[in-house]
Design a protein around this motif. Structure first.
Motif, PDB file in Angstrom:
ATOM      1  N   LEU A 131      32.411 -29.060 -33.827  1.00 47.19           N
ATOM      2  CA  LEU A 131      33.252 -29.871 -32.937  1.00 47.19           C
ATOM      3  C   LEU A 131      34.697 -29.888 -33.412  1.00 47.19           C
ATOM      4  O   LEU A 131      35.618 -29.994 -32.594  1.00 47.19           O
ATOM      5  CB  LEU A 131      32.709 -31.296 -32.858  1.00 47.19           C
ATOM      6  N   GLU A 132      34.889 -29.822 -34.717  1.00 49.83           N
ATOM      7  CA  GLU A 132      36.251 -29.833 -35.238  1.00 49.83           C
ATOM      8  C   GLU A 132      37.003 -28.540 -34.949  1.00 49.83           C
ATOM      9  O   GLU A 132      38.220 -28.490 -35.100  1.00 49.83           O
ATOM     10  CB  GLU A 132      36.215 -30.051 -36.752  1.00 49.83           C
ATOM     11  N   ALA A 133      36.291 -27.495 -34.489  1.00 51.84           N
ATOM     12  CA  ALA A 133      36.925 -26.205 -34.240  1.00 51.84           C
ATOM     13  C   ALA A 133      37.703 -26.178 -32.940  1.00 51.84           C
ATOM     14  O   ALA A 133      38.378 -25.182 -32.655  1.00 51.84           O
ATOM     15  CB  ALA A 133      35.881 -25.084 -34.234  1.00 51.84           C
ATOM     16  N   GLN A 143      33.492 -23.965 -30.129  1.00 50.61           N
ATOM     17  CA  GLN A 143      32.704 -25.199 -30.273  1.00 50.61           C
ATOM     18  C   GLN A 143      31.268 -24.998 -29.795  1.00 50.61           C
ATOM     19  O   GLN A 143      30.309 -25.371 -30.481  1.00 50.61           O
ATOM     20  CB  GLN A 143      33.359 -26.337 -29.495  1.00 50.61           C
ATOM     21  N   PRO A 183      39.780 -32.296 -29.096  1.00 51.03           N
ATOM     22  CA  PRO A 183      38.894 -33.447 -28.894  1.00 51.03           C
ATOM     23  C   PRO A 183      38.726 -33.750 -27.411  1.00 51.03           C
ATOM     24  O   PRO A 183      39.534 -33.300 -26.590  1.00 51.03           O
ATOM     25  CB  PRO A 183      39.633 -34.573 -29.629  1.00 51.03           C
ATOM     26  N   GLU A 214      29.072 -31.232 -36.699  1.00 49.91           N
ATOM     27  CA  GLU A 214      30.391 -31.869 -36.811  1.00 49.91           C
ATOM     28  C   GLU A 214      31.477 -30.832 -37.074  1.00 49.91           C
ATOM     29  O   GLU A 214      32.596 -30.932 -36.549  1.00 49.91           O
ATOM     30  CB  GLU A 214      30.348 -32.898 -37.924  1.00 49.91           C
ATOM     31  N   LYS A 215      31.163 -29.808 -37.886  1.00 51.37           N
ATOM     32  CA  LYS A 215      32.144 -28.756 -38.172  1.00 51.37           C
ATOM     33  C   LYS A 215      32.453 -27.968 -36.908  1.00 51.37           C
ATOM     34  O   LYS A 215      33.613 -27.565 -36.679  1.00 51.37           O
ATOM     35  CB  LYS A 215      31.592 -27.851 -39.264  1.00 51.37           C
TER      36      LYS A 215
END
Length: 960
Positions: free
Chosen positions: A640-642, A654, A645, A637-638
């Motif tokens: 993907l947040e980089a 990512q 979206p 999840e961390k």
């Protein structure tokens, strides 16, 4: 003193009679006055009907109203005449008013009579009053009282009441047909009596009594007289069901009107009338001539509702039919006529038949008739068509009917398959399978504990087409109160959906409740470490598959990294990353589920004590798996947040973050798999090797017991000088067993050496003990001694057979005493040392538990003796009940490796004694059957020497 009757009693009686006369005249006066008004209402109703043309209901109400009024007046008059009586004082005054000569004598007499009868006055006063009454009564003429009470106006009332009825009679007599019709309209409200009108209508055609053919058209002609209307209508009312219809008639200019009626299918009653029906003709009936002819036919076959099968309609050519018992069969025959009540006759025997009505459906069409029957018996069908007028068709076709039967349901207890023993505190799975050819109504499961049954478990079905059902029930033995030594009785019933239900019941399945220790003893006899290892191997295999799945995700992410480096705008990057993320999330959930299983793995009281150490290690590893899955979820999840979206293409950061998280997860899982292999799989492999060696000692002890039995049985023939044919047959059977035992001793010697070689690295002391036993068996020549004893038995030399068998027994006892017990102590010491020092495990009572195994394997591979392989929570031995517990014995890689190890030259070690589970010690003689089941190995051996044995038998049994 009793009172004497007063002299005035005669006067009172006459007054009462006069009162009755007055009441009757009063009732007569009521009737005569009322009749005048009732009679006057009749012409008023007739006049109103002429003006307003009352409907049938209004005229009926008027007639009933007059009748009710007359009845009411007569009833009231009858009540007055029979029951109403005026007071005597009133009658006295009435009579005094009509006869002046009476003056007030009657009233005074009644007053004196009341004083004479009063209880309040003194006796003297009453006596004087009585004398006065008597004196007054003697001066009155009582005979004239009834005559005076008559109504003097009665004849005047009668004359007045006759005036209106006489006028009505005169009008009726001289009024002609119109007056008579008006009377008929009220006396017969629903009759065919048209109202009086200035327009008189009459139907001229068709003539009265006309009949036409079914479906033919007719032209109706009506004539108008008097006032000629501008328009005329014709209303036709079909017989029976069917709504009336009205058509406009066509004027012809000469006072006649016509209207065609097309295709008449019902007898009609027609009426010509003006709009609003102020004028109408009398009704005219048109009848039909009916001669039915059979047209196309259809048959509807509707299986019984309980089958759930839909009805189907087929053209019917009067051929053979086949139907299930209880099927509703409907024949629909068409005709060119409206049909009445025909019949279909089913002939089931020369003197037995049944008729079924063949009728048109209420909703139509009337040209077709249907007959319904329920298929109950086979036979010949005949069809008789009748029209609505009762005319039969000229032909009566026939066909055949064949009825099939609904079979009873089938039900079986699938689990457990047979009588069994079950461990206390277990949730026992029960599986009941029921089937039926057309549908099940209910399945019931009965469960009894020590002969006491509670409410059954019932599965009922609303749908009629449930042909298969599996009833699954987990019996919580603790909740049911079942303890060790309790007996659970189970049976089930299935009922089908047939109207007369058919029930099938299973046999009774009985399960004895045993303790956890008894269950473990059972498994220890039938299983070994290799079989116990199967469940651990399965768990580790699933962990290895999760490692491989993690590696695939890692490789997929590396491919996405390579694509991103070549083309950052590649459209497949976003979908590929989404897919990898979803697969990673699914794998994390699977890892958590596997961790949950590992945390609860195994039973609280396992088969072997060393398993507790293995289970504890799995419990610890389950925590690591959960932590690893949760850590990977956070890192993914961390990562993907980089970046941006979706649906934008993923960035290098990512993909790198996801790939690093997947690689770290894979490395952690591989570490856990290696730790599990070292801490679980390797000890199991070593213990399985040792267990094979331990079972060799058990097998030698079993062979010694078999040899003891042969030696004891052969002694019975040692001192016989001459053997009978039965003795020779018995010796021959013992010789075959003795030869087989020698072969097994030979194989056991080879297996001891083989197992000692496999275990010498991890368990040198145990391997040395096994090698010593094998060398001692070879030095003693036990297989040869067994063959020599078998040869004496086959040749019928009883004096030599027993000494040879006894000698072999003594050698075996000697070897076991010299090499068995010290050897076993060495095995136990070696196992304890290997587990404690090398593995850091507490062996507990594992040695004794492993020594209980009777699951012998031959050098050629495959289980032998009383063992069982591939069991799932149940042991199964031919001739014995299953034992159901919480253990799963899987035939895993280690078990297959043990079964396939050796030189592949053996053909099994059949004939090993089967251990019973209903006693603690299986070695007692009374727990071992003297009858052995012939297996493929021994059968092949006997067949090999069959010719020689037969020759010996013939020589020994032939008289010299």
């Amino acid at each position: 003193m009793k009172d004497e009757p007063l002299p005035s009693s005669s006067v009172l009686d006459m007054l009462r009679r006069a009162g009755a006369v007055e009441a009757r005249h009063r009732a007569l006066r009521l009737v005569l006055r009322s009749l005048v008004w009732i009679a006057l209402a009749v012409p008023l109703l007739m006049v109103a009907d002429i003006l307003f043309h009352f409907s049938d209901g209004v005229r009926l109400a008027g007639s009933l109203g007059i009748a009710v009024a007359i009845a009411l007046v007569l009833a009231v008059a009858a009540v007055i005449a029979c029951f109403a009586r005026p007071p005597l004082l009133r009658i006295a005054r009435l009579l005094e008013s009509r006869d002046p000569a009476l003056g007030s004598k009657l009233v005074n007499l009644l007053q004196l009579d009341a004083n004479a009868r009063s209880a309040e006055g003194s006796p003297l006063t009453r006596e004087l009053a009585g004398q006065a009454v008597a004196q007054a009564a003697s001066s009155v003429d009582t005979a004239a009282f009834p005559v005076l009470a008559r109504d003097p106006q009665r004849f005047r009332y009668l004359r007045r009441a006759l005036i209106v009825p006489v006028l009505l009679m005169a009008i009726t007599l001289f009024g002609g047909s119109d007056a008579q019709r008006e009377w008929l309209r009220f006396l017969d409200p629903h009759g065919d009596h048209p109202p009086l009108s200035f327009t008189r209508l009459e139907i001229e055609k068709p003539a009265a009594g006309t009949s036409i053919l079914y479906g033919e058209s007719v032209v109706v002609m009506a004539r108008a007289r008097g006032h000629i209307p501008k328009e005329l209508f014709l209303t036709a009312r079909p017989d029976g069901e069917g709504a009336p219809f009205t058509v406009a008639m066509i004027p012809r200019g000469d006072g006649t009107f016509i209207a065609p009626l097309e295709k008449i299918h019902q007898p009609l009653e027609i009426t010509a009338h003006t709009r609003g029906e102020s004028s109408r003709s009398q009704r005219r009936r048109i009848d039909l001539i009916l001669t039915p002819q059979i047209g196309p036919a259809m048959v509807t076959i509707a299986p019984p509702a309980y089958t759930g099968q839909p009805a189907r309609e087929l053209p019917f050519r009067f051929t053979g039919l086949q139907a299930l018992e209880g099927t509703a069969i409907t024949f629909r025959l068409s005709s060119n006529r409206p049909l009445g009540e025909g019949k279909v006759t089913l002939l089931t025997a020369p003197d037995k038949s049944a008729d079924f009505p063949l009728l048109p459906a209420p909703e139509g069409p009337e040209e077709s008739a249907s007959a319904s029957l329920t298929a109950t018996a086979s036979g010949r069908l005949s069809y008789f068509l009748v029209d609505i007028a009762g005319h039969a068709a000229t032909e009566a076709p026939t066909s055949t009917l064949t009825v099939t039967r609904d079979l009873p349901p089938a039900i079986t207890i699938t689990t457990p398959e047979r009588d069994a023993f079950v461990v206390e505190n277990l949730k026992l799975p029960l599986v009941i399978d029921a089937t039926d050819d057309y549908g099940l109504r209910s399945v019931r499961l009965h469960v009894g504990i020590d002969g006491k049954f509670g409410e059954p478990v019932v599965a009922e079905f609303d749908k009629p087409d449930v042909r298969r059902h599996r009833l699954e029930k987990n019996l919580d033995l603790a909740a049911l109160g079942a303890k060790a030594d309790s007996e659970i009785t189970v049976f089930a019933e299935a009922v089908d959906t047939r109207p007369e239900p058919q029930m099938t019941r299973t046999g009774t399945r009985k399960m004895g409740v045993i303790t956890e220790e008894q269950y473990n003893d059972f498994l220890r006899k039938r299983a070994d470490v290799a079989m116990i290892a199967g469940k651990y191997e399965s768990l580790l295999d699933r962990l290895q598959k999760k490692v491989e799945a993690q590696r695939e995700i890692e490789e997929a992410l590396k491919e996405l990294q390579e694509k991103q480096a070549k083309d950052p705008a590649d459209k497949e990057l976003e979908s590929g990353l989404a897919k990898a993320f979803q697969e990673q999330d699914d794998l994390n959930h699977e890892l958590e589920a596997l961790a949950e299983e590992m945390s609860d793995f195994g039973r609280e009281d396992p088969v072997y004590d060393f398993e507790k150490e293995l289970q504890e290690q799995l419990h610890e590893q389950s925590k690591t798996l959960r932590e690893s899955a949760e850590k990977n979820r956070r890192e993914s999840e961390k990562a993907l947040e980089a970046g941006p979206p979706p649906p934008q293409s993923p960035t290098k950061e990512q993909l790198d973050g996801m790939a690093q998280a997947a690689q770290a997860q894979r490395e952690r899982l591989e570490g856990e798999r290696s730790a599990a292999e070292k801490g679980v799989q390797e000890p199991l492999q070593d213990l399985a090797q040792l267990h094979e060696l331990m079972k060799d000692f058990n097998l030698f002890k079993q062979l010694e017991q078999q040899q003891r039995e042969l030696a004891e049985q052969s002694k019975a023939y040692e001192e016989k000088k001459e053997l009978t044919p039965d003795d020779r047959l018995a010796m021959r059977e013992m010789g075959a067993k003795q030869r087989e035992l020698g072969r097994k001793l030979d194989e056991l010697g080879r297996k001891l050496k083989q197992d000692a070689e496999a275990a010498k690295e991890e368990f040198p002391q145990a391997a040395e003990s096994a090698q010593q036993l094998a060398d001692a068996m070879d030095q003693a020549g036990m297989p040869g001694m067994a063959r020599d004893a078998a040869q004496d038995m086959l040749e019928g030399r009883a004096d030599g057979a027993h000494p040879q068998a006894q000698k072999l027994l003594e050698e075996m006892e000697k070897l076991f005493a010299e090499n068995g017990q010290p050897g076993l102590q060495g095995v136990q010491q070696g196992m304890d040392q290997a587990l404690r020092l090398d593995r850091g495990m507490n062996p507990g009572d594992s040695f004794r538990q492993m020594m209980q195994s009777l699951n012998f394997r031959s050098p050629g591979g495959g289980p032998s003796g009383a063992g069982a392989s591939g069991m799932m929570a149940a042991g199964q031995v031919p001739g014995e009940a299953d034992v159901i517990g919480g253990e799963s014995l899987l035939d895993g890689p280690l078990s297959r490796a043990m079964a396939g190890r050796g030189d592949q030259g053996g053909d099994g070690m059949p004939g090993s004694p089967t251990a019973r589970i209903d006693a603690a010690d299986s070695g007692k003689p009374d727990e071992l059957s003297s009858r052995r089941t012939a297996t493929p190995g021994s059968s092949s051996l006997l067949m090999e020497y069959e010719n020689i044995a037969d020759a010996y038998f013939r020589r020994l049994t032939t008289e010299k």
